[in-house]
Design an enzyme around this catalytic site. Structure first.
Site, short mmCIF file in Angstrom:
data_model
loop_
_atom_site.label_atom_id
_atom_site.label_comp_id
_atom_site.label_asym_id
_atom_site.label_seq_id
_atom_site.Cartn_x
_atom_site.Cartn_y
_atom_site.Cartn_z
CD GLU A 138 42.76 63.06 53.39
OE1 GLU A 138 41.77 62.38 52.79
OE2 GLU A 138 43.71 62.62 54.07
CB CYS A 374 45.97 39.61 40.39
SG CYS A 374 46.62 40.63 39.07
CD GLN A 378 49.76 36.25 36.94
OE1 GLN A 378 50.82 36.54 37.67
NE2 GLN A 378 49.50 37.34 36.49
CG HIS A 498 43.70 43.69 42.13
ND1 HIS A 498 44.24 43.14 43.11
CD2 HIS A 498 44.60 43.89 41.09
CE1 HIS A 498 45.53 42.87 42.75
NE2 HIS A 498 45.73 43.17 41.55
CD GLU A 500 41.53 43.55 45.32
OE1 GLU A 500 40.89 42.68 44.75
OE2 GLU A 500 42.74 43.44 45.46
#
Ligand code: GLN
Length: 522
Positions: A138, A374, A378, A498, A500
């Site tokens: 791209e 994350c 904490q 993370h 995700e």
């Protein structure tokens, strides 16, 4: 040798080139080809890591710790591949390389020029060897942008270097609909394809973003002006879910057009991955409500990968996901009374911290499934230290110096190894046996991506264990806590990483799948 498909855009920005590129790649995969993806961004920042998320949405992180924009996330998710710093290259980085080479004397006193020195450098990045049949590349920005010119010049040259049948140009445009006259206007598309042609590039296929399907007459007209058969003009209609796009391309014979261009065998392909998602979207299913306690809700796409990961986990669990956005600065327990689970995502800075701590407390006390990412891990530790362990001034040194720091910057971290000051990219984590984490991951060693500066104090381990919080994942050297969980709770687990960034629409991600399953059970 890999073949190259370049995706450019015209008329306006934000047409969804990333999703279009990823969808073309997914379509090729469904026909048995191996696909890699790259993005070239003409802007002058050296990398997107320094760019404001308020302008660019989420900062996506690759395995090798490169901070990139969210298009790389689309590629990884749609294509199930892992990309690296060499797959996201900005104009700034190209010029930096060229100018550094000039300073080193690499050009042996020659005049350093846009062509060939900058264009060669761009081609060098595009053609870095990969194990793939196709590289989908791209080009960021819009045709006509001044900083994009040299990129168009480079891909024009590449087609000439390696052969026009080894390179395909797909151009994305817009056909606006004029309400008053009830007409779809094709002129901007014609102009945009012509603009590309002024740069020596004949588009091989046009994807025209439109509110309704293009009629044959309109496609003929566009084709006539743009030197293309009408079959090569595709309607890019708005859809309510991006995973419908590969099918939308498939039914318009996009694979056949690509196959014609490259001389590939025409096959039927296997689209079951996308049929499954379409079925999920149309099925009547129960819904779980996930309370997301965050603070970047006014930034479009700030939680892109997170929303995606929850959606993917919904597919795996056969349940629809309703995300309730809860502003952590205005948190009250009333806001989470109607949710099935609570998620505290990553974040930086003091603003909204009290609300996140209160959310973790509510989830712990009321046995609501909790997922901490994350910062979300904490705050769970801070909350536990304050309210269970009685250390009233427990805090992170990110938020105050006047505290018992249970979260702080580890001094023995080699800063150079951490990409400046952040711990970035994929790190291994050893999972303790007999824990929820082990059940969730069905593994004893995992790799997850990081993007943070502060770490939980490992010395807390034995104290908190006595009260039911266990460190169930650690760095292999045992120095860094990676996962915490609560013993007497249906599902309370948080990671310093993370997850995700590694979720896939086809399989979800174990952590999210388990979290949504717990929400459903609740
Ligand atoms: N601000 C925290 C840190 O730097 C958490 C970062 C995050 O959630 N990504 O460690």
């Amino acid at each position: 040798m890999a073949k190259y498909i370049f995706i450019t855009g015209g008329v306006v920005s934000s047409l969804g080139k990333g999703v279009a590129a990823a969808s073309c790649g997914a379509l090729l995969q469904s026909h048995g080809y191996k696909v890699h993806a790259r993005k070239l961004d003409p802007y002058l920042n050296i990398d997107p890591g320094t760019m404001s998320p308020f302008q660019h949405g989420e900062v996506y992180v690759t395995d090798d710790g490169y901070e990139t924009d969210l298009d790389l996330g689309y590629y990884e998710r749609f294509l199930g591949i892992k990309l690296s710093r060499n797959d996201s290259v900005s104009g700034g980085r190209i010029y930096w390389d060229v100018l550094s080479a000039e300073r080193r004397g690499d050009y042996l006193g020659k005049t350093v020029q846009m062509i060939p020195h900058v264009s060669d450098k761009i081609k060098e990045y595009i053609t870095r060897p990969v194990d793939a049949d196709f590289v989908i590349c791209e080009i960021g920005g819009t045709v006509g942008d001044i900083e994009g010119k040299i990129f168009l010049e480079s891909i024009r040259q590449l087609a000439n270097d390696i052969g026009r049948r080894n390179v395909m140009f797909i151009h994305l445009t817009l056909a606006p609909y004029l309400e008053k006259s009830g007409e779809l206007k094709t002129k901007p598309t014609q102009m945009s394809a012509r603009n590309l042609l002024e740069n020596g590039i004949q588009a091989d296929m046009l994807i025209v973003r439109t509110p309704r399907e293009l009629e044959e007459e309109e496609r003929k007209k566009i084709g006539m002006f743009c030197n293309l058969p009408s079959e090569n003009i595709i309607s890019g209609i708005d859809v309510d879910n991006i995973y419908k796009i590969p099918m939308a391309y498939k039914v318009q014979n996009v694979f056949d057009i690509i196959a014609n261009h490259f001389g590939l065998k025409k096959t039927d392909g296997d689209m079951h991955r996308f049929h499954k998602i379409e079925k999920y979207l149309s099925d009547k299913l129960p819904t779980v409500k996930i309370g997301m306690v965050g603070k970047y809700f006014d930034v479009p796409d700030a939680y892109k990968s997170l929303n995606e990961a929850l959606f993917h986990a919904g597919i795996q669990n056969n349940v629809h996901i309703n995300i309730k956005k809860i502003d952590s600065e205005k948190f009250s327990e009333d806001a989470v009374r109607d949710v099935d689970a609570i998620l505290v995502p990553g974040g930086f800075g003091t603003r909204g911290i009290d609300g996140k701590i209160a959310a973790a407390k509510y989830a712990r006390e009321n046995k609501i499934p909790y997922m901490g990412i994350c910062l979300g891990m904490q705050v769970a530790v801070i909350e536990f230290m304050r309210n269970v362990m009685g250390v009233k001034n427990a805090d992170s040194s990110e938020f105050t110096d006047d505290c018992t720091p249970v979260i702080y910057i580890m001094s023995d971290h080699d800063a150079a190894d951490m990409g400046g000051t952040l711990r970035l990219g994929s790190y291994p984590c050893v999972i303790k046996s007999g824990t929820l984490a082990e059940k969730v991951y069905s593994a004893d060693l995992i790799n997850e991506r990081h993007r943070h500066r502060y770490e939980m104090d490992m010395n807390l381990e034995s104290q908190i264990a006595k009260h039911g919080m266990i460190i169930s994942g650690k760095s292999p050297d045992g120095k860094l806590p990676e996962i915490i969980e609560l013993k007497d709770h249906p599902f309370f687990m948080a990671g310093q990483f993370h997850p995700e960034f590694q979720s896939s629409p086809y399989n979800g991600h174990p952590f999210f799948n388990a979290f949504v399953a717990a929400a459903l059970k609740k």
